[in-house]
Design an enzyme around this catalytic site. Structure first.
Site, PDB file in Angstrom:
ATOM      1  N   GLY A   1       4.865   0.789  -3.485  1.00 56.78           N
ATOM      2  CA  GLY A   1       4.812   2.198  -3.870  1.00 56.78           C
ATOM      3  C   GLY A   1       3.720   2.451  -4.891  1.00 56.78           C
ATOM      4  N   ASN A   2       3.390   3.697  -5.089  1.00 53.95           N
ATOM      5  CA  ASN A   2       2.396   4.062  -6.109  1.00 53.95           C
ATOM      6  C   ASN A   2       2.549   5.528  -6.490  1.00 53.95           C
ATOM      7  OD1 ASN A   2       0.798   4.890  -3.601  1.00 53.95           O
ATOM      8  ND2 ASN A   2       0.712   2.644  -3.507  1.00 53.95           N
TER       9      ASN A   2
ATOM     10  N   SER B   1      -2.686  -1.855  -8.963  1.00 57.40           N
ATOM     11  CA  SER B   1      -2.316  -2.610  -7.763  1.00 57.40           C
ATOM     12  C   SER B   1      -1.486  -3.838  -8.132  1.00 57.40           C
ATOM     13  CB  SER B   1      -3.606  -3.042  -7.052  1.00 57.40           C
ATOM     14  OG  SER B   1      -3.298  -3.854  -5.953  1.00 57.40           O
ATOM     15  N   GLY B   2      -0.403  -4.062  -7.402  1.00 56.33           N
ATOM     16  CA  GLY B   2       0.336  -5.326  -7.468  1.00 56.33           C
ATOM     17  C   GLY B   2       0.991  -5.665  -8.788  1.00 56.33           C
TER      18      GLY B   2
ATOM     19  N   GLU C   1      -3.801   2.102  -2.477  1.00 55.06           N
ATOM     20  CA  GLU C   1      -3.703   3.391  -1.775  1.00 55.06           C
ATOM     21  C   GLU C   1      -4.394   4.524  -2.544  1.00 55.06           C
ATOM     22  OE1 GLU C   1      -3.013   3.278   1.121  1.00 55.06           O
ATOM     23  OE2 GLU C   1      -1.394   1.867   1.532  1.00 55.06           O
TER      24      GLU C   1
ATOM     25  N   SER D   1      -4.331   1.171  -7.604  1.00 53.93           N
ATOM     26  CA  SER D   1      -3.538   0.996  -6.378  1.00 53.93           C
ATOM     27  C   SER D   1      -4.430   0.874  -5.152  1.00 53.93           C
ATOM     28  CB  SER D   1      -2.613   2.206  -6.221  1.00 53.93           C
ATOM     29  OG  SER D   1      -2.084   2.235  -4.921  1.00 53.93           O
TER      30      SER D   1
ATOM     31  N   HIS E   1       8.616   3.305  -0.389  1.00 55.08           N
ATOM     32  CA  HIS E   1       9.040   2.572   0.812  1.00 55.08           C
ATOM     33  C   HIS E   1      10.555   2.747   0.979  1.00 55.08           C
ATOM     34  CE1 HIS E   1       5.366  -0.404   0.636  1.00 55.08           C
ATOM     35  NE2 HIS E   1       5.016   0.853   0.796  1.00 55.08           N
TER      36      HIS E   1
ATOM     37  N   HIS F   1       5.543   2.221   7.749  1.00 55.97           N
ATOM     38  CA  HIS F   1       5.124   1.938   6.389  1.00 55.97           C
ATOM     39  C   HIS F   1       6.087   2.528   5.357  1.00 55.97           C
ATOM     40  CE1 HIS F   1       1.518   1.810   3.385  1.00 55.97           C
ATOM     41  NE2 HIS F   1       2.676   1.684   2.769  1.00 55.97           N
TER      42      HIS F   1
ATOM     43  N   HIS G   1       4.243   7.807  -3.540  1.00 54.33           N
ATOM     44  CA  HIS G   1       4.377   7.100  -2.255  1.00 54.33           C
ATOM     45  C   HIS G   1       5.428   6.013  -2.412  1.00 54.33           C
ATOM     46  CE1 HIS G   1       3.689   4.444   1.056  1.00 54.33           C
ATOM     47  NE2 HIS G   1       3.104   3.529   0.312  1.00 54.33           N
TER      48      HIS G   1
HETATM   49 ZN   LIG Z   1       3.079   1.546   0.758  1.00 49.44          ZN
END
Ligand SMILES: [Zn+2]
Length: 217
Positions: free
Chosen positions: A27-28, A47-48, A78, A76, A99, A160, A97
């Site tokens: 997610g982000n 990111s991560g 994304e 991110s 999941h 996704h 965003h």
């Molecule tokens: Zn995602």
């Protein structure tokens, strides 16, 4: 700069995880930051990284081309998905965003959610479309998501997850939760064997109300 906005992004990212909308580092979250001179930046989660140990300074500032302006970490993966939405939708101030489970079930089934509930129409804008599949982080994913989102506030990304937008972070997170509730209700109604959408003429009235609040026209 933009410390308060970065802190808000972190707060909403933590809430997203606490509410069970994502697992691990997935997610982000981002929000648009408008400078007085007119330049726009985006504060986005890195990111991560795990949300529970994330610090305000870990939130990355990028410009509208996705270049890092401030922050040590990589933004991110994304980032261009978020930026694509900010470019297309001028009233959108925040993007989340996730999941989330029921939204992901819809993403796997590839079934558009029809306008089922009044709150879905007035806050999300009506039906929730499924964006065509593309690899995470790819320009195609950004294009497909922007196209399927259209003028509405929520979209499902095939195989996704989900994405929702709002005028601010609180609204974007609420819309993610509303999308998850709507997906759950749709699935439960299908299990019960009968799905009845909001009468079309009433749905149109509610869409007019939605457009008054969120329309970019
Ligand atoms: Zn995602």
């Amino acid at each position: 700069m933009w410390e308060a906005q970065k802190a808000e992004v972190l707060e909403v990212a933590r809430k997203m995880e606490e509410k069970g909308l994502v697992l691990g580092t997935s997610g982000n979250v981002s929000q648009r930051c408008k400078e007085r001179e007119g330049r726009e930046l985006v504060a986005i989660t890195p990111s991560g990284r795990h949300y529970d140990t994330m610090k305000v300074e870990d939130i990355v500032l990028v410009d509208m081309e996705g270049n890092r302006v401030e922050g040590e970490l990589a933004p991110s993966v994304e980032t261009m998905l978020h930026i694509g939405i900010y470019r297309a939708r001028k009233k959108v101030g925040a993007v989340v965003h996730t999941h989330a489970v029921y939204g992901s079930a819809i993403a796997v089934a590839g079934k558009e959610i029809p306008p089922l509930l009044d709150d879905q129409i007035t806050y999300l804008g009506g039906e929730v479309k499924v964006a065509a599949y593309a690899l995470p982080g790819s320009p195609e994913l950004a294009r497909n998501a922007v196209a399927a989102l259209g003028p509405r506030n929520a979209v499902v990304l095939a195989n996704h997850g989900t994405l929702a937008v709002g005028r601010n972070l609180r609204e974007a997170l609420n819309n993610c939760e509303l999308l998850e509730k709507t997906a759950k209700v749709y699935i439960l109604a299908m299990v019960l064997g009968s799905v009845t959408a909001v009468p079309p003429d009433m749905a149109e009235l509610e869409k007019v109300f939605f457009a008054g609040l969120f329309g970019d026209g």
